[in-house]
Motif scaffolding. Structure first.
Motif, PDB file in Angstrom:
ATOM      1  N   ARG A  63       1.194  -4.240   3.818  1.00 29.43           N
ATOM      2  CA  ARG A  63      -0.125  -3.662   4.134  1.00 29.43           C
ATOM      3  C   ARG A  63      -0.094  -2.169   3.823  1.00 29.43           C
ATOM      4  O   ARG A  63       0.698  -1.419   4.405  1.00 29.43           O
ATOM      5  CB  ARG A  63      -0.465  -3.854   5.601  1.00 29.43           C
ATOM      6  N   ARG A  90      -2.607  -6.618   1.711  1.00 30.58           N
ATOM      7  CA  ARG A  90      -3.942  -6.070   1.921  1.00 30.58           C
ATOM      8  C   ARG A  90      -3.865  -4.554   1.855  1.00 30.58           C
ATOM      9  O   ARG A  90      -2.856  -3.942   2.235  1.00 30.58           O
ATOM     10  CB  ARG A  90      -4.529  -6.516   3.261  1.00 30.58           C
ATOM     11  N   LYS A  93      -0.526 -11.041  -2.072  1.00 30.94           N
ATOM     12  CA  LYS A  93      -0.439 -11.570  -0.719  1.00 30.94           C
ATOM     13  C   LYS A  93      -0.670 -10.503   0.341  1.00 30.94           C
ATOM     14  O   LYS A  93      -0.713 -10.810   1.538  1.00 30.94           O
ATOM     15  CB  LYS A  93       0.941 -12.209  -0.504  1.00 30.94           C
ATOM     16  N   PRO A 118      -7.800  -7.421  -0.662  1.00 30.41           N
ATOM     17  CA  PRO A 118      -6.505  -8.065  -0.874  1.00 30.41           C
ATOM     18  C   PRO A 118      -5.835  -7.525  -2.130  1.00 30.41           C
ATOM     19  O   PRO A 118      -6.512  -7.085  -3.073  1.00 30.41           O
ATOM     20  CB  PRO A 118      -6.870  -9.548  -1.050  1.00 30.41           C
ATOM     21  N   TYR A 119      -4.506  -7.561  -2.120  1.00 37.92           N
ATOM     22  CA  TYR A 119      -3.730  -7.239  -3.317  1.00 37.92           C
ATOM     23  C   TYR A 119      -2.556  -8.209  -3.336  1.00 37.92           C
ATOM     24  O   TYR A 119      -1.598  -8.043  -2.582  1.00 37.92           O
ATOM     25  CB  TYR A 119      -3.249  -5.793  -3.292  1.00 37.92           C
TER      26      TYR A 119
END
Length: 238
Positions: free
Chosen positions: A104, A196, A194, A191-192
């Motif tokens: 994240r 965020r 899997k 999202p990126y």
């Protein structure tokens, strides 16, 4: 990711330890910005174990350093995006790979700019630009000030100093949390892989000292609920 879970005798799951956050502190970060983000994460609804990462810090900004973290936070910085990028571009691949694998990324002001791609880590479905250069902006210079935003439909104010707008691609998979008064995007989560990415142009992490030092006041009072909302939206799925 770093946080582990235990199963109780009733079959429910609980966290065995706090989530782990790395906050960048090094060249390009403005005085007190890393510490403000660290304090926010330590005292939030879901408290983190926070360590600093960067040159001379306890954790290096490398793939190995990121491997044990749940969150990487890039705080506000000085006014030189290109110069800041020069000091960080060597870690760009590690940050992208880590986020793509489930990490994240949190970006505040300069950290928001750096989530873009010209220059930046390339984590957003789009890019960034200066709010002060956008059409209809109510602030046209780099002074410290307070700006109004609409955060999830509610009018609020935040500390601001030449922060970004987020220019999203058409049809981008992203959740806009806030817009500036001219309708441009002030905070977004996307999202990126899997992971965020949560970014914000103003400074919801600013404490009362930021306002008093700049001779400013916030008509809403100095509150951290918007910053906590950004963190929680970015943490979804953890």
């Amino acid at each position: 990711m770093a946080a582990t879970l235990l199963t109780t005798t009733s079959g429910s799951r609980r966290e065995a330890e706090p989530l782990s956050a790395l906050v960048y502190r090094g060249p390009g970060a403005c005085d007190g910005c890393a510490e403000a983000v660290a304090a926010l994460l330590k005292l939030g609804p879901r408290p983190f174990k926070v360590r600093y990462v960067g040159p001379g810090e306890e954790v290096p900004l490398t793939a190995a350093g990121l491997a044990e973290a749940d969150v990487y936070a890039q705080p506000g910085g000085d006014d030189d995006l290109d110069g800041t990028w020069e000091g960080l571009k060597g870690a760009a691949g590690a940050i992208r790979d880590w986020t793509r694998g489930g990490g994240r990324y949190l970006g505040f002001c300069m950290g928001g700019y750096l989530a873009g791609s010209d220059p930046g880590f390339g984590l957003l479905p789009g890019d960034t630009d200066e709010y002060i250069a956008s059409s209809g902006a109510s602030v046209r210079d780099e002074r410290d000030t307070v700006v109004p935003v609409m955060w999830k439909g509610a009018s609020r104010h935040m500390y601001f100093q030449d922060g970004p707008v987020f220019v999203l691609d058409d049809g981008a998979d992203a959740s806009v949390l806030a817009r500036y008064d001219n309708g441009t995007v002030a905070a977004v989560v996307a999202p990126y892989g899997k992971g965020r990415v949560g970014v914000v142009g103003p400074h919801p992490e600013a404490d009362s000292s930021w306002y008093s030092d700049a001779g400013l006041s916030n008509p809403d009072g100095v509150r951290f609920d918007l910053a906590h909302d950004l963190v929680e939206e970015t943490l979804k799925g953890l």
